[in-house]
Scaffold this motif. Structure first.
Motif: not given
Length: 173
Positions: A57-60, A69-71, A98-102, A169-171
């Motif tokens: 969802r975030a990438k889309a 983008g946020i999923g 570029q990067d994902y933050f989970t 958000l912390a990451s």
């Protein structure tokens, strides 16, 4: 800053807006929403499926000019040593191109009948909640959520969703 949430769920949007405002990290906030495909079943089962849905969802919804983008995805995950063997968990994934933050939120055990309807009958959580007689609302996930029912509104779906967003958000650098 412009953020796009990969969901039209107003509860998820309000949780996101509140967390972004509470964080104090951003001078301006604009949140738009798009109905993004998760690429996983409507009721994700398992940790990987839940995280994959949030990532997809975030990438889309990410595009140039967008900060993130946020999923946000809720799923049921197997948890040993619990009564039913399953808990509900919410994941939030931020994507910057570029990067994902989970981030993950708290989890709670589903009532036995709801767990059975989801795991054995393949029902989505909203439908299982209705079939088990916990609510007549066909879209409980767009309202107080099952957690709201189980806690007498001491914790609503919106409040339950916020920790996952905070942790993502912390990451973020």
């Amino acid at each position: 800053m412009h953020f796009c949430l990969g969901s039209l769920n107003p509860v998820k949007k309000e949780a996101l807006v509140q967390v972004l405002e509470e964080s104090g990290r951003f001078s301006s906030i604009h949140v738009s929403c798009e109905n993004a495909p998760s690429g996983v079943p409507d009721q994700p089962r398992g940790f990987e499926s839940t995280l994959t849905g949030a990532r997809n969802r975030a990438k889309a919804v990410w595009h140039n000019g967008l900060f993130l983008g946020i999923g946000i995805e809720s799923g049921i995950i197997p948890v040993p040593l619990t009564r039913t063997g399953y808990m509900n968990l919410t994941a939030c994934v931020l994507y910057n191109g570029q990067d994902y933050f989970t981030g993950l939120g708290p989890a709670f055990e589903l009532p036995t009948e709801i767990s059975r309807l989801v795991t054995e009958k393949g029902l989505e959580l909203d439908a299982a909640v209705q079939a088990a007689g916990f609510s007549h609302n066909p879209r409980i996930g767009y309202d107080k959520g099952l957690i709201g029912i189980l806690t007498g509104n001491a914790v609503t779906r919106m409040e339950y969703t916020k920790p996952a967003i905070h942790m993502a958000l912390a990451s973020l650098p």
